[in-house]
Design an enzyme around this catalytic site. Structure first.
Site, PDB file in Angstrom:
ATOM      1  N   THR A  43       3.287   4.612 -10.879  1.00  0.00           N
ATOM      2  CA  THR A  43       3.871   5.946 -10.998  1.00  0.00           C
ATOM      3  C   THR A  43       4.159   6.327 -12.448  1.00  0.00           C
ATOM      4  O   THR A  43       3.980   7.494 -12.826  1.00  0.00           O
ATOM      5  CB  THR A  43       5.157   6.007 -10.142  1.00  0.00           C
ATOM      6  OG1 THR A  43       4.829   5.615  -8.811  1.00  0.00           O
ATOM      7  CG2 THR A  43       5.745   7.413 -10.117  1.00  0.00           C
TER       8      THR A  43
ATOM      9  N   CYS B  59      -1.110   0.191   3.434  1.00  0.00           N
ATOM     10  CA  CYS B  59      -0.994   1.638   3.239  1.00  0.00           C
ATOM     11  C   CYS B  59      -0.037   2.211   4.281  1.00  0.00           C
ATOM     12  O   CYS B  59      -0.238   2.007   5.477  1.00  0.00           O
ATOM     13  CB  CYS B  59      -2.344   2.333   3.356  1.00  0.00           C
ATOM     14  SG  CYS B  59      -2.158   4.137   3.248  1.00  0.00           S
TER      15      CYS B  59
ATOM     16  N   ASN C 138      -5.875  -4.225   0.665  1.00  0.00           N
ATOM     17  CA  ASN C 138      -4.713  -3.356   0.917  1.00  0.00           C
ATOM     18  C   ASN C 138      -4.433  -3.269   2.406  1.00  0.00           C
ATOM     19  O   ASN C 138      -4.972  -2.415   3.102  1.00  0.00           O
ATOM     20  CB  ASN C 138      -4.955  -1.968   0.328  1.00  0.00           C
ATOM     21  CG  ASN C 138      -3.740  -1.070   0.515  1.00  0.00           C
ATOM     22  OD1 ASN C 138      -2.685  -1.535   0.958  1.00  0.00           O
ATOM     23  ND2 ASN C 138      -3.881   0.196   0.188  1.00  0.00           N
TER      24      ASN C 138
ATOM     25  N   THR D 265       4.149   1.066  -1.523  1.00  0.00           N
ATOM     26  CA  THR D 265       5.250   2.023  -1.415  1.00  0.00           C
ATOM     27  C   THR D 265       6.039   1.780  -0.135  1.00  0.00           C
ATOM     28  O   THR D 265       5.553   1.165   0.805  1.00  0.00           O
ATOM     29  CB  THR D 265       4.679   3.446  -1.416  1.00  0.00           C
ATOM     30  OG1 THR D 265       3.650   3.526  -0.430  1.00  0.00           O
ATOM     31  CG2 THR D 265       4.098   3.806  -2.778  1.00  0.00           C
TER      32      THR D 265
ATOM     33  N   GLY E  23      -3.313   9.496   2.199  1.00  0.00           N
ATOM     34  CA  GLY E  23      -4.101   9.177   3.392  1.00  0.00           C
ATOM     35  C   GLY E  23      -5.464   8.587   3.077  1.00  0.00           C
ATOM     36  O   GLY E  23      -6.455   8.916   3.727  1.00  0.00           O
TER      37      GLY E  23
ATOM     38  N   LYS F 135      -8.494   2.857  -6.795  1.00  0.00           N
ATOM     39  CA  LYS F 135      -7.957   3.444  -5.559  1.00  0.00           C
ATOM     40  C   LYS F 135      -8.583   2.688  -4.377  1.00  0.00           C
ATOM     41  O   LYS F 135      -9.774   2.356  -4.421  1.00  0.00           O
ATOM     42  CB  LYS F 135      -8.347   4.926  -5.523  1.00  0.00           C
ATOM     43  CG  LYS F 135      -8.148   5.632  -4.191  1.00  0.00           C
ATOM     44  CD  LYS F 135      -6.699   5.959  -3.934  1.00  0.00           C
ATOM     45  CE  LYS F 135      -6.475   6.557  -2.538  1.00  0.00           C
ATOM     46  NZ  LYS F 135      -5.089   6.363  -2.096  1.00  0.00           N
TER      47      LYS F 135
HETATM   48  O1  RRO Z   1      -3.779   6.716   0.158  1.00  0.00           O
HETATM   49  C1  RRO Z   1      -2.568   6.601   0.420  1.00  0.00           C
HETATM   50  O2  RRO Z   1      -1.947   7.446   1.083  1.00  0.00           O
HETATM   51  C2  RRO Z   1      -1.781   5.432  -0.007  1.00  0.00           C
HETATM   52  C3  RRO Z   1      -2.229   4.149   0.124  1.00  0.00           C
HETATM   53 BR1  RRO Z   1      -3.950   3.735   0.669  1.00  0.00          BR
HETATM   54  C4  RRO Z   1      -1.356   3.072  -0.196  1.00  0.00           C
HETATM   55  O3  RRO Z   1      -1.682   1.880  -0.086  1.00  0.00           O
HETATM   56  N1  RRO Z   1      -0.115   3.366  -0.625  1.00  0.00           N
HETATM   57  C5  RRO Z   1       0.302   4.632  -0.751  1.00  0.00           C
HETATM   58  O4  RRO Z   1       1.451   4.846  -1.138  1.00  0.00           O
HETATM   59  N2  RRO Z   1      -0.534   5.662  -0.450  1.00  0.00           N
END
Ligand code: RRO
Length: 315
Positions: free
Chosen positions: A276, A132, A129, A197, A71, A44
């Protein structure tokens, strides 16, 4: 079939990885599958300080896929290193640590903490990343801003030692993904992960309000596979034509079966992440790898590498 892959000089025995955020930091899924047998376990995204994340509900299932607005919830990088990376190191996993931050210098400090930790030998690569979708006001989605993306990768690169690849995770929600790919590769990224996403909203038709407290969330699952294949296709195409520097692409987006993975590989992906699909079937990252190997063998190839980008070839 030789299924090994090379990501920025690091050899992985398998192309299969978890997708960031979809298997937490490994403990739960390791009860079902041996994560040390994956090409890599992707964590994560971790930030400098602890984050409680968005209000709940922050996950919703729709007929088209899963919507999340987590988030960037997490313990912060110091606790991550002492608890999660320590454990991943102890079981012998190859780890790709996904890093995030509110500013470019925060990304760099997270990277520094990881590469200087006593468990750094478990880290096969960093996944930066910059995409997000669940950040307040969308102002911090570096992947949608070429200058911001360049700065993040430049500062992180100054922290990573030689031999540790840095892969940038890109968003599909940009006008020109080839431009962002070009920018991060110029800043020294050794590879690209595509895609994160795509932003969506789902409305509860009983309450006539959004399902998620944050309203918007990132859509994942089979619905976004054509979007992932498109992004990989465009960027791999630009690499093949010499418009941008060639680098390995880690494909992710709606992969549930070996045929899905093969589609991403044929479009130009070197490795494959499963996200997923692992919520319903924790064995999916392994199973898809077994299915992919069979499909590659059935088509007469001896090496997965020979199939990467093959759909671009003239016939
Ligand atoms: O933690 C999230 O809300 C999140 C992240 Br960091 C991301 O890169 N992609 C996503 O779909 N959710």
């Amino acid at each position: 079939v030789d299924m090994s892959v090379d990501i920025g000089g690091v050899r992985l025995p398998s192309p299969m990885m978890t997708a960031s955020g979809c298997a937490a930091n490994g403990r739960e899924i390791h009860r079902f599958i041996d994560i040390t047998a994956l090409g890599a376990f992707v964590t994560k995204s971790v930030k400098l300080d602890p984050v409680s994340g968005r209000g709940t509900p922050r996950m919703a299932e729709t007929p088209s896929g899963m919507l999340n607005s987590i988030g960037l919830q997490g313990p912060g990088v110091r606790a991550f290193v002492e608890k999660d990376l320590a454990w991943l190191h102890s079981i012998g996993a190859r780890v790709i640590v996904s890093i995030a931050g509110n500013t470019a210098s925060e990304f760099a400090r997270v990277a520094r903490t990881i590469v200087r930790s006593r468990y750094a030998s478990a880290v096969a690569a960093l996944e930066v990343n910059i995409s997000c979708p669940n950040v307040a006001n969308r102002g911090l989605v570096f992947a949608c801003d070429p200058a911001g993306a360049h700065k993040v990768l430049t500062l992180v690169r100054e922290e990573v030692p030689r031999g540790l690849p840095m892969v940038a995770k890109l968003s599909p929600d940009v006008t020109d993904i080839v431009e962002i790919a070009d920018v991060v590769l110029r800043a020294g990224a050794h590879g690209l992960t595509m895609i994160n996403t795509t932003l969506g909203v789902a409305i509860d038709t009983d309450r006539l309000r959004p399902h998620l407290v944050a309203a918007t969330g990132g859509l994942s699952g089979p619905a976004i596979r054509p979007t992932a294949v498109r992004a990989i296709w465009q960027v791999a195409g630009a690499m093949r034509e010499g418009r941008i520097r060639a680098a390995p692409i880690v494909g992710v987006g709606g992969v549930r079966h070996g045929t899905d993975a093969l589609e991403l590989v044929a479009a130009g992906a070197t490795a494959i992440q499963v996200g997923t699909a692992a919520f319903n079937d924790p064995s999916a990252p392994h199973r898809v790898g077994v299915e992919l190997e069979q499909l590659v063998a059935d088509r007469g190839f001896e090496r997965l590498a020979d199939v990467v980008g093959i759909a671009h070839e003239r016939f």
